[in-house]
Design a protein around this motif. Structure first.
Motif, PDB file in Angstrom:
ATOM      1  N   GLY A  51       6.648  10.188 -22.678  1.00  0.00           N
ATOM      2  CA  GLY A  51       7.989   9.818 -23.131  1.00  0.00           C
ATOM      3  C   GLY A  51       8.183   9.759 -24.630  1.00  0.00           C
ATOM      4  N   ALA A  52       7.169  10.054 -25.413  1.00  0.00           N
ATOM      5  CA  ALA A  52       7.315  10.044 -26.864  1.00  0.00           C
ATOM      6  C   ALA A  52       8.088  11.267 -27.342  1.00  0.00           C
ATOM      7  CB  ALA A  52       5.937  10.024 -27.536  1.00  0.00           C
ATOM      8  N   ALA A  53       8.702  11.152 -28.497  1.00  0.00           N
ATOM      9  CA  ALA A  53       9.404  12.285 -29.121  1.00  0.00           C
ATOM     10  C   ALA A  53       8.408  13.005 -30.039  1.00  0.00           C
ATOM     11  CB  ALA A  53      10.591  11.802 -29.931  1.00  0.00           C
ATOM     12  N   LEU A  54       8.582  14.300 -30.194  1.00  0.00           N
ATOM     13  CA  LEU A  54       7.710  15.119 -31.034  1.00  0.00           C
ATOM     14  C   LEU A  54       8.566  15.887 -32.022  1.00  0.00           C
ATOM     15  CD1 LEU A  54       4.902  16.438 -31.662  1.00  0.00           C
ATOM     16  CD2 LEU A  54       5.508  18.173 -29.977  1.00  0.00           C
ATOM     17  N   THR A  55       8.157  15.825 -33.303  1.00  0.00           N
ATOM     18  CA  THR A  55       8.822  16.593 -34.344  1.00  0.00           C
ATOM     19  C   THR A  55       7.757  17.334 -35.140  1.00  0.00           C
ATOM     20  OG1 THR A  55      10.622  14.991 -34.550  1.00  0.00           O
ATOM     21  CG2 THR A  55      10.293  16.480 -36.394  1.00  0.00           C
ATOM     22  N   VAL A  56       8.029  18.614 -35.415  1.00  0.00           N
ATOM     23  CA  VAL A  56       7.132  19.431 -36.233  1.00  0.00           C
ATOM     24  C   VAL A  56       7.892  19.819 -37.496  1.00  0.00           C
ATOM     25  CG1 VAL A  56       5.772  21.543 -36.353  1.00  0.00           C
ATOM     26  CG2 VAL A  56       5.968  20.297 -34.182  1.00  0.00           C
ATOM     27  N   VAL A  57       7.319  19.479 -38.653  1.00  0.00           N
ATOM     28  CA  VAL A  57       7.944  19.779 -39.929  1.00  0.00           C
ATOM     29  C   VAL A  57       7.394  21.100 -40.439  1.00  0.00           C
ATOM     30  CG1 VAL A  57       8.251  19.018 -42.316  1.00  0.00           C
ATOM     31  CG2 VAL A  57       8.198  17.329 -40.460  1.00  0.00           C
ATOM     32  N   MET A  58       8.264  22.074 -40.614  1.00  0.00           N
ATOM     33  CA  MET A  58       7.871  23.376 -41.145  1.00  0.00           C
ATOM     34  C   MET A  58       8.405  23.479 -42.572  1.00  0.00           C
ATOM     35  SD  MET A  58       6.353  24.573 -38.488  1.00  0.00           S
ATOM     36  CE  MET A  58       6.144  26.301 -38.747  1.00  0.00           C
ATOM     37  N   ALA A  59       7.525  23.657 -43.516  1.00  0.00           N
ATOM     38  CA  ALA A  59       7.998  23.751 -44.900  1.00  0.00           C
ATOM     39  C   ALA A  59       7.180  24.750 -45.675  1.00  0.00           C
ATOM     40  CB  ALA A  59       7.931  22.398 -45.586  1.00  0.00           C
TER      41      ALA A  59
END
Length: 59
Positions: A51-59
């Protein structure tokens, strides 16, 4: 809670796997440089399933 995964730091894999609703797993742009990246990514998958949220930062 927010769990940051980057080249220089990451939470213990057990903590990452235990994340769930209300938690955020944030992979920074340099996380793929980690020698244990695949293990971190797998642990994040468990967290998302829980149930956790996942974010991937692309820079």
């Amino acid at each position: 809670m927010t769990y940051l995964v980057g080249a220089g730091a990451a939470p213990p894999l057990g903590d990452l796997r235990a994340a769930g609703p209300g938690d955020l797993v944030l992979f920074l742009h340099d996380a793929r440089q980690r020698p244990d990246f695949a293990r971190c990514w797998e642990a994040a998958g468990v967290a998302v399933f829980r149930g956790a949220a996942l974010t991937v930062v692309m820079a």
